[in-house]
Design a protein around this motif. Structure first.
Motif, mmCIF file in Angstrom:
data_model
loop_
_atom_site.group_PDB
_atom_site.id
_atom_site.type_symbol
_atom_site.label_atom_id
_atom_site.label_comp_id
_atom_site.label_asym_id
_atom_site.label_seq_id
_atom_site.Cartn_x
_atom_site.Cartn_y
_atom_site.Cartn_z
ATOM 1 N N SER A 17 -10.981 13.290 -9.743
ATOM 2 C CA SER A 17 -12.133 13.005 -8.876
ATOM 3 C C SER A 17 -12.382 11.507 -8.714
ATOM 4 C CB SER A 17 -13.397 13.684 -9.424
ATOM 5 O OG SER A 17 -13.254 15.079 -9.444
ATOM 6 N N GLY A 18 -11.303 10.762 -8.608
ATOM 7 C CA GLY A 18 -11.436 9.331 -8.385
ATOM 8 C C GLY A 18 -11.714 8.520 -9.636
ATOM 9 N N LYS A 19 -11.754 9.170 -10.798
ATOM 10 C CA LYS A 19 -11.971 8.433 -12.052
ATOM 11 C C LYS A 19 -10.646 7.840 -12.498
ATOM 12 C CE LYS A 19 -15.756 11.515 -13.379
ATOM 13 N NZ LYS A 19 -16.244 12.496 -14.374
ATOM 14 N N LYS A 20 -10.552 6.530 -12.426
ATOM 15 C CA LYS A 20 -9.261 5.872 -12.594
ATOM 16 C C LYS A 20 -9.045 5.237 -13.961
ATOM 17 C CE LYS A 20 -8.436 4.744 -7.738
ATOM 18 N NZ LYS A 20 -8.082 3.636 -6.812
ATOM 19 N N VAL A 21 -10.025 5.325 -14.863
ATOM 20 C CA VAL A 21 -9.829 4.798 -16.206
ATOM 21 C C VAL A 21 -9.397 5.939 -17.114
ATOM 22 C CG1 VAL A 21 -10.867 3.622 -18.181
ATOM 23 C CG2 VAL A 21 -11.522 2.974 -15.863
ATOM 24 N N VAL A 22 -8.215 5.818 -17.709
ATOM 25 C CA VAL A 22 -7.694 6.859 -18.584
ATOM 26 C C VAL A 22 -7.525 6.271 -19.986
ATOM 27 C CG1 VAL A 22 -6.469 7.890 -16.631
ATOM 28 C CG2 VAL A 22 -5.242 6.349 -18.150
ATOM 29 N N THR A 23 -7.332 7.153 -20.962
ATOM 30 C CA THR A 23 -7.130 6.713 -22.342
ATOM 31 C C THR A 23 -5.774 7.187 -22.841
ATOM 32 O OG1 THR A 23 -8.197 8.693 -23.253
ATOM 33 C CG2 THR A 23 -9.601 6.772 -22.824
ATOM 34 N N ALA A 24 -5.293 6.539 -23.884
ATOM 35 C CA ALA A 24 -3.998 6.884 -24.478
ATOM 36 C C ALA A 24 -4.173 7.184 -25.957
ATOM 37 C CB ALA A 24 -2.996 5.741 -24.293
ATOM 38 N N GLU A 25 -3.351 8.103 -26.450
ATOM 39 C CA GLU A 25 -3.330 8.448 -27.873
ATOM 40 C C GLU A 25 -1.875 8.640 -28.286
ATOM 41 O OE1 GLU A 25 -7.541 10.923 -28.090
ATOM 42 O OE2 GLU A 25 -5.655 12.009 -27.920
ATOM 43 N N PRO A 84 -6.822 1.087 -20.885
ATOM 44 C CA PRO A 84 -6.951 0.051 -21.908
ATOM 45 C C PRO A 84 -6.150 0.433 -23.156
ATOM 46 C CG PRO A 84 -9.048 1.208 -21.563
ATOM 47 C CD PRO A 84 -8.060 1.839 -20.667
ATOM 48 N N LEU A 85 -5.514 -0.551 -23.780
ATOM 49 C CA LEU A 85 -4.723 -0.324 -24.994
ATOM 50 C C LEU A 85 -5.128 -1.345 -26.050
ATOM 51 C CD1 LEU A 85 -1.122 0.255 -23.533
ATOM 52 C CD2 LEU A 85 -2.680 1.986 -24.440
ATOM 53 N N SER A 86 -5.576 -0.835 -27.189
ATOM 54 C CA SER A 86 -5.993 -1.715 -28.275
ATOM 55 C C SER A 86 -6.012 -0.916 -29.568
ATOM 56 C CB SER A 86 -7.389 -2.293 -28.003
ATOM 57 O OG SER A 86 -7.860 -3.024 -29.121
ATOM 58 N N LEU A 87 -5.759 -1.598 -30.685
ATOM 59 C CA LEU A 87 -5.873 -0.960 -31.992
ATOM 60 C C LEU A 87 -7.235 -1.219 -32.622
ATOM 61 C CD1 LEU A 87 -2.334 -1.626 -33.530
ATOM 62 C CD2 LEU A 87 -3.123 0.261 -32.094
ATOM 63 N N GLY A 88 -8.111 -1.890 -31.882
ATOM 64 C CA GLY A 88 -9.476 -2.100 -32.359
ATOM 65 C C GLY A 88 -10.284 -0.815 -32.299
ATOM 66 N N GLY A 89 -11.364 -0.764 -33.049
ATOM 67 C CA GLY A 89 -12.169 0.460 -33.091
ATOM 68 C C GLY A 89 -12.976 0.697 -31.841
ATOM 69 N N ASN A 90 -13.401 -0.365 -31.155
ATOM 70 C CA ASN A 90 -14.166 -0.198 -29.918
ATOM 71 C C ASN A 90 -14.063 -1.453 -29.080
ATOM 72 O OD1 ASN A 90 -15.817 -2.049 -31.176
ATOM 73 N ND2 ASN A 90 -17.699 -0.850 -31.008
ATOM 74 N N LEU A 91 -14.678 -1.403 -27.892
ATOM 75 C CA LEU A 91 -14.642 -2.535 -26.972
ATOM 76 C C LEU A 91 -15.946 -3.325 -26.969
ATOM 77 C CD1 LEU A 91 -12.938 -0.833 -23.868
ATOM 78 C CD2 LEU A 91 -11.851 -2.187 -25.676
ATOM 79 N N GLY A 92 -16.946 -2.877 -27.740
ATOM 80 C CA GLY A 92 -18.268 -3.494 -27.701
ATOM 81 C C GLY A 92 -18.382 -4.722 -28.585
ATOM 82 N N LEU A 93 -19.658 -5.178 -28.777
ATOM 83 C CA LEU A 93 -19.921 -6.381 -29.546
ATOM 84 C C LEU A 93 -19.914 -6.125 -31.042
ATOM 85 C CD1 LEU A 93 -22.732 -8.144 -27.465
ATOM 86 C CD2 LEU A 93 -20.382 -8.901 -27.775
ATOM 87 N N ARG A 94 -20.067 -4.871 -31.441
ATOM 88 C CA ARG A 94 -20.067 -4.549 -32.863
ATOM 89 C C ARG A 94 -18.682 -4.050 -33.257
ATOM 90 N NH1 ARG A 94 -25.865 -1.354 -33.694
ATOM 91 N NH2 ARG A 94 -27.206 -3.086 -33.011
ATOM 92 N N SER A 124 0.839 -1.198 0.000
ATOM 93 C CA SER A 124 0.000 0.000 0.000
ATOM 94 C C SER A 124 0.878 1.254 0.000
ATOM 95 C CB SER A 124 -0.915 0.003 1.225
ATOM 96 O OG SER A 124 -1.714 1.161 1.254
ATOM 97 N N GLY A 125 0.490 2.232 -0.793
ATOM 98 C CA GLY A 125 1.267 3.465 -0.900
ATOM 99 C C GLY A 125 2.166 3.502 -2.125
ATOM 100 N N ARG A 126 2.398 2.355 -2.737
ATOM 101 C CA ARG A 126 3.171 2.311 -3.979
ATOM 102 C C ARG A 126 2.224 2.486 -5.162
ATOM 103 N NH1 ARG A 126 8.239 2.742 -1.766
ATOM 104 N NH2 ARG A 126 8.579 1.087 -0.220
ATOM 105 N N GLY A 127 2.755 3.036 -6.241
ATOM 106 C CA GLY A 127 1.946 3.182 -7.438
ATOM 107 C C GLY A 127 1.689 1.834 -8.097
ATOM 108 N N VAL A 128 0.476 1.630 -8.580
ATOM 109 C CA VAL A 128 0.123 0.429 -9.349
ATOM 110 C C VAL A 128 -0.580 0.906 -10.618
ATOM 111 C CG1 VAL A 128 -1.155 -1.743 -9.421
ATOM 112 C CG2 VAL A 128 -0.144 -0.974 -7.264
ATOM 113 N N ILE A 129 0.144 0.915 -11.725
ATOM 114 C CA ILE A 129 -0.409 1.360 -13.001
ATOM 115 C C ILE A 129 -0.662 0.136 -13.873
ATOM 116 C CG2 ILE A 129 0.113 2.618 -15.120
ATOM 117 C CD1 ILE A 129 1.555 4.687 -13.479
ATOM 118 N N THR A 130 -1.894 0.003 -14.345
ATOM 119 C CA THR A 130 -2.290 -1.161 -15.123
ATOM 120 C C THR A 130 -2.562 -0.759 -16.563
ATOM 121 O OG1 THR A 130 -3.271 -2.231 -13.177
ATOM 122 C CG2 THR A 130 -3.952 -3.038 -15.343
ATOM 123 N N TRP A 131 -1.913 -1.468 -17.482
ATOM 124 C CA TRP A 131 -2.154 -1.300 -18.911
ATOM 125 C C TRP A 131 -2.937 -2.511 -19.379
ATOM 126 C CZ3 TRP A 131 -0.701 3.503 -20.048
ATOM 127 C CH2 TRP A 131 0.324 4.089 -19.296
ATOM 128 N N GLY A 132 -4.242 -2.339 -19.605
ATOM 129 C CA GLY A 132 -5.108 -3.437 -20.033
ATOM 130 C C GLY A 132 -5.029 -3.631 -21.532
#
Length: 497
Positions: free
Chosen positions: A363-371, A299-309, A254-262
């Motif tokens: 404000s506690g929003k922990k999901v970020v995006t990359a470009e 999240p990291l992906s070259l797909g167009g979206n994360l949904g079913l379509r 606890s107290g250490r950074g934990v950065i996750t690349w999904g």
């Protein structure tokens, strides 16, 4: 603490994470021996953040990734779970048993011929199969790649790459690889397909204790551990493994950074509805659980979206890649990852993981995006102010998080890294007395140019910017994705071809 390495422990969880990780470590290895125009690399990034020093039983010094990776049975091919760097058959214990001994030996996988060519160019194999590196002047890394040499035969063909170990050119520590034997990498049965299966893996004492032992081994030798970065597959059962791993890190460190690349592979097929539902559910469960225990999740992906379509894969103006090949997709994601992680790997003015997370998690929003834009479209003769004025307010970045165009979303904070541009191109090249086209041309440094550009076009966004001379180094077996670029990785013209 200027000049002191703030260590980071990397965890790779899953097979596509292995693909991204193999490219990532190959790039780190290439950067260790980097020379630019006959001079040493600027050395802005500290390799000790990611690497550790050690010794073999013969007293040979080693420099290996500070890494724990988990994958399934049958995923390693010719790579040995214990690695080959520390193996010494002369020091193996003798067998005390005097009776009859029966030896059962499994047939070894043949080493990928492309990787064999690469390693033979950098070292030699002993009679026991142990690779011995040729001496390098700085003692670390591989020999530098000299522009103009014939590299094409060393680039693996797509058909020759089956698993990530087919193109990994870096030697790993015996404590790095952990194989989950109860699930298979190949075949139709015994697959790790669901989030719940992944969670249950680390509920078993065998695998939990193995992971804890490896964590303690690496963490206890660190002097200034800043945190952990997790490269985790989201589309399969490894999303559950990642969630339990992040929970363990939060409980014990606890107290250490934990950065996750999904991580998610490229586009998927509509002809496999059950697999697509599993993929969607695993991704959703993974993101929800990982955000609860990570400093932030990207999240990291070259797909167009994360949904079913499914949507078309993202387009890079200066890259030509096959989105159906993990070897290509993972190379691009690793290149982007090498840049976005630069702030917490700097020698000086380093931004610790925890501070970077505080900046981006609004404000506690922990999901970020990359470009990213690969490569940066600065053509010969242009300066940084010239190209930024040319880009204007339009976003030049290609989304990497399968969340659509960022222009449609509100951005609260951002970390921007630009690298590989010569210092002479940082500021305006206009002659004295020439009218200035913009305020950017009046800036005295490249850092000021980038900061003012961000302030002009994103005035309400909290921005942290970083301008590095050090380029992102790629070398075989990195796939041939670039067209019409200079040896420094910049476009030769503005056409994108």
């Amino acid at each position: 603490m200027a000049g002191v390495a703030r260590e980071v422990l990397t965890l790779q969880l899953g097979h596509f994470a292995g693909f991204v990780g193999a490219h990532w470590w190959n790039q780190q290895d290439a950067a260790l021996g980097l020379t630019t125009d006959g001079k040493e690399s600027p050395g802005e990034l500290c390799p000790d953040v990611l690497y550790r020093t050690g010794q073999t039983l013969h007293g040979r010094e080693t420099y290996t990734p500070r890494l724990i990776l988990m994958d399934l049975k049958g995923s390693l091919n010719s790579l040995k779970e214990e690695g080959g760097l520390y193996k010494d058959q002369q020091l193996e214990a003798t067998v005390a048993w005097q009776g009859k001994i029966t030896t059962h030996k499994e047939e070894a996988y043949p080493k990928n011929p492309n990787l064999q060519d690469l390693l033979s160019a950098e070292g030699v194999l002993s009679n026991h199969g142990v690779w011995k590196a040729k001496p390098i002047q700085n003692g670390k890394g591989c020999p530098p790649v000299i522009p103009g040499t014939t590299l094409k035969p060393l680039i693996p063909t797509e058909n020759s790459i089956r698993v990530w170990s087919d193109f990994l050119r870096v030697h790993l520590h015996p404590r790095s690889i952990c194989v989950i034997q109860k699930y298979n990498h190949d075949g139709e049965t015994g697959r790790l397909e669901a989030f719940g299966q992944g969670e249950s893996v680390l509920k078993e004492p065998r695998y939990l204790e193995e992971l804890e032992d490896r964590l303690h081994f690496y963490v206890e030798e660190c002097d200034y551990l800043q945190g952990f970065q997790i490269l985790c597959d989201l589309h399969d059962g490894f999303s559950g493994v990642g969630a339990k791993t992040a929970e363990l890190l939060q409980d014990e460190y606890s107290g250490r950074g934990v950065i996750t690349w999904g991580l998610l592979p490229g586009p998927y097929s509509l002809g496999e509805p059950q697999k697509n539902i599993y993929r969607l559910l695993n991704t959703a469960f993974g993101l929800v659980h990982l955000t609860g225990y990570s400093s932030f999740v990207c999240p990291l992906s070259l797909g167009g979206n994360l949904g079913l379509r499914p949507k078309a894969p993202v387009n890079f103006p200066y890259l030509h890649y096959d989105a159906t090949l993990p070897f290509h997709c993972s190379a691009i994601l690793a290149t982007a990852l090498d840049t976005v992680t630069a702030p917490y790997r700097l020698r000086s003015s380093m931004v610790p993981m925890a501070h970077l997370a505080d900046l981006l998690s609004f404000s506690g929003k922990k999901v970020v995006t990359a470009e990213a834009i690969i490569p940066f479209p600065l053509v010969p003769g242009q300066s940084l102010p010239d190209i930024l004025v040319q880009l204007g307010g339009a976003s030049p970045w290609t989304p990497l998080s399968a969340c659509g165009n960022s222009a449609r979303r509100r951005c609260f904070a951002q970390s921007v890294v630009l690298r590989g541009i010569d210092r002479a191109s940082h500021t305006s090249k206009l002659k004295a007395g020439t009218p200035l086209p913009s305020a950017l041309h009046a800036c005295a440094s490249g850092e000021e140019v980038l900061a003012q550009y961000l302030q002009q076009h994103h005035p309400s966004v909290l921005s942290s910017s970083c301008l590095l001379l050090t380029p992102c180094t790629v070398a075989p077996p990195y796939p041939h994705l670039f067209s019409s670029v200079s040896h420094k990785g910049l476009p030769l013209d503005g056409t994108g071809r």
